[in-house]
Design an enzyme around this catalytic site. Structure first.
Site, PDB file in Angstrom:
ATOM      1  N   LYS A  13       0.826  -1.213   0.000  1.00  0.00           N
ATOM      2  CA  LYS A  13       0.000   0.000   0.000  1.00  0.00           C
ATOM      3  C   LYS A  13       0.857   1.259   0.000  1.00  0.00           C
ATOM      4  O   LYS A  13       0.571   2.219  -0.733  1.00  0.00           O
ATOM      5  CB  LYS A  13      -0.927  -0.007   1.221  1.00  0.00           C
ATOM      6  CG  LYS A  13      -1.798   1.236   1.366  1.00  0.00           C
ATOM      7  CD  LYS A  13      -2.874   1.022   2.422  1.00  0.00           C
ATOM      8  CE  LYS A  13      -2.291   0.836   3.809  1.00  0.00           C
ATOM      9  NZ  LYS A  13      -1.841   2.108   4.415  1.00  0.00           N
ATOM     10  N   ARG A  87     -10.344   3.921  10.207  1.00  0.00           N
ATOM     11  CA  ARG A  87      -9.973   2.588  10.682  1.00  0.00           C
ATOM     12  C   ARG A  87     -11.162   1.772  11.190  1.00  0.00           C
ATOM     13  O   ARG A  87     -11.000   0.611  11.567  1.00  0.00           O
ATOM     14  CB  ARG A  87      -8.927   2.701  11.802  1.00  0.00           C
ATOM     15  CG  ARG A  87      -7.590   3.244  11.334  1.00  0.00           C
ATOM     16  CD  ARG A  87      -6.619   3.328  12.470  1.00  0.00           C
ATOM     17  NE  ARG A  87      -5.333   3.880  12.063  1.00  0.00           N
ATOM     18  CZ  ARG A  87      -4.324   3.178  11.589  1.00  0.00           C
ATOM     19  NH1 ARG A  87      -4.456   1.883  11.437  1.00  0.00           N
ATOM     20  NH2 ARG A  87      -3.192   3.759  11.248  1.00  0.00           N
ATOM     21  N   ARG A 126      10.855  -9.742   4.529  1.00  0.00           N
ATOM     22  CA  ARG A 126      11.648  -8.597   4.067  1.00  0.00           C
ATOM     23  C   ARG A 126      13.068  -8.655   4.632  1.00  0.00           C
ATOM     24  O   ARG A 126      13.279  -8.921   5.801  1.00  0.00           O
ATOM     25  CB  ARG A 126      10.989  -7.278   4.487  1.00  0.00           C
ATOM     26  CG  ARG A 126       9.730  -6.967   3.711  1.00  0.00           C
ATOM     27  CD  ARG A 126       9.213  -5.570   3.978  1.00  0.00           C
ATOM     28  NE  ARG A 126       8.740  -5.367   5.329  1.00  0.00           N
ATOM     29  CZ  ARG A 126       7.623  -4.696   5.633  1.00  0.00           C
ATOM     30  NH1 ARG A 126       6.872  -4.178   4.684  1.00  0.00           N
ATOM     31  NH2 ARG A 126       7.274  -4.536   6.889  1.00  0.00           N
ATOM     32  N   ARG A 161      14.608  -6.514   9.918  1.00  0.00           N
ATOM     33  CA  ARG A 161      14.206  -5.567  10.967  1.00  0.00           C
ATOM     34  C   ARG A 161      13.518  -6.322  12.091  1.00  0.00           C
ATOM     35  O   ARG A 161      12.735  -7.249  11.851  1.00  0.00           O
ATOM     36  CB  ARG A 161      13.234  -4.528  10.389  1.00  0.00           C
ATOM     37  CG  ARG A 161      13.902  -3.456   9.596  1.00  0.00           C
ATOM     38  CD  ARG A 161      12.943  -2.522   8.900  1.00  0.00           C
ATOM     39  NE  ARG A 161      11.633  -2.413   9.508  1.00  0.00           N
ATOM     40  CZ  ARG A 161      10.648  -1.659   8.996  1.00  0.00           C
ATOM     41  NH1 ARG A 161      10.840  -0.982   7.875  1.00  0.00           N
ATOM     42  NH2 ARG A 161       9.487  -1.596   9.589  1.00  0.00           N
ATOM     43  N   ARG A 173      -1.853  -5.809  14.407  1.00  0.00           N
ATOM     44  CA  ARG A 173      -2.215  -4.865  13.351  1.00  0.00           C
ATOM     45  C   ARG A 173      -3.183  -5.497  12.359  1.00  0.00           C
ATOM     46  O   ARG A 173      -4.150  -4.865  11.920  1.00  0.00           O
ATOM     47  CB  ARG A 173      -0.957  -4.381  12.623  1.00  0.00           C
ATOM     48  CG  ARG A 173      -0.042  -3.500  13.456  1.00  0.00           C
ATOM     49  CD  ARG A 173       0.944  -2.740  12.595  1.00  0.00           C
ATOM     50  NE  ARG A 173       1.837  -3.604  11.846  1.00  0.00           N
ATOM     51  CZ  ARG A 173       3.017  -4.025  12.290  1.00  0.00           C
ATOM     52  NH1 ARG A 173       3.436  -3.662  13.496  1.00  0.00           N
ATOM     53  NH2 ARG A 173       3.774  -4.801  11.540  1.00  0.00           N
TER      54      ARG A 173
END
Length: 223
Positions: A13, A87, A126, A161, A173
């Site tokens: 996004k 949200r 990632r 990370r 989330r």
């Protein structure tokens, strides 16, 4: 052109939003940035928001909505891309009402579709190149898989990370986003219903493709 963009963490996004911002010269508006700007400038809404944030509480809609609306108004002439808000369906309804009262058109609502499993894998897969963090590497995406433990672009060392490996945080989330009754998807569906009534246009994009494929499909829909 005014757009609201929806998509889970890991859907690309942010990347697609940046591409839209650049192509159409839109203001890329995120609620976090709105809060920081208003607090930094010491606006009345910013002061009220800071009181809640300092206590660790969520900023109520009666403060957030006017703050968002003022920012949208400031960029009404050139167009805006709203990301990260609303949200929940209550925020979606209040935002729509505020837009109508301000005679501000919502041209498109874009939802990037991606399964929860794939979104989570993309986040956890990632890898960051020590030579250039913009080099794309992801152990779960065939097109950009690293060369073993080395960057696929330059051969540099890779690392992950810590927040990308925090499954609990990712799940939290995603719990909010994928909730179709009271979460972010429910707010997206509010606009989907409006689109069925001809009040805006709703675009659904398959986020499983690569960046270029998703971009091409998105631009084809924005006509």
């Amino acid at each position: 052109m005014n757009i609201i963009l929806f998509g889970p963490n890991g859907s690309g996004k942010g990347t697609q939003g940046s591409l839209l911002k650049e192509k159409y010269q839109l203001a890329h508006i995120e609620t976090g940035g709105i809060f920081r700007e208003n607090i930094g400038k010491g606006t009345e809404l910013g002061k009220k928001a800071k009181e809640y944030m300092d206590r660790g509480d969520l900023v109520p809609d009666e403060i957030t909505i006017p703050m968002v609306l003022e920012t949208l108004k400031a960029h009404a002439q050139d167009g805006w891309l709203l990301d990260g808000f609303p949200r929940n369906p209550a925020q979606a309804e209040k935002l729509w009402e505020a837009l109508q009262k301000s005679d501000m058109k919502l041209d498109y609502v874009v939802e990037i579709l991606l399964s929860r499993k794939t979104a989570k894998e993309r986040i956890m897969g990632r890898r960051i190149c020590a030579q250039d963090p913009n080099h794309p590497n992801n152990i779960f995406i065939e097109a950009i898989k690293p060369q073993g433990e080395a960057c696929r672009v330059c051969g540099g060392a890779l690392s992950a990370r810590s927040d990308d490996q925090n499954e609990q945080a990712i799940d939290k989330r995603h719990n909010i986003y994928y909730d179709e009754k009271s979460g972010t998807l429910a707010s997206a569906y509010f606009f989907k219903d409006l689109a069925a009534q001809g009040k805006t246009k709703y675009i659904e994009l398959d986020g499983a493709g690569n960046i270029a494929e998703v971009k091409e499909k998105l631009l084809a829909e924005l006509k």
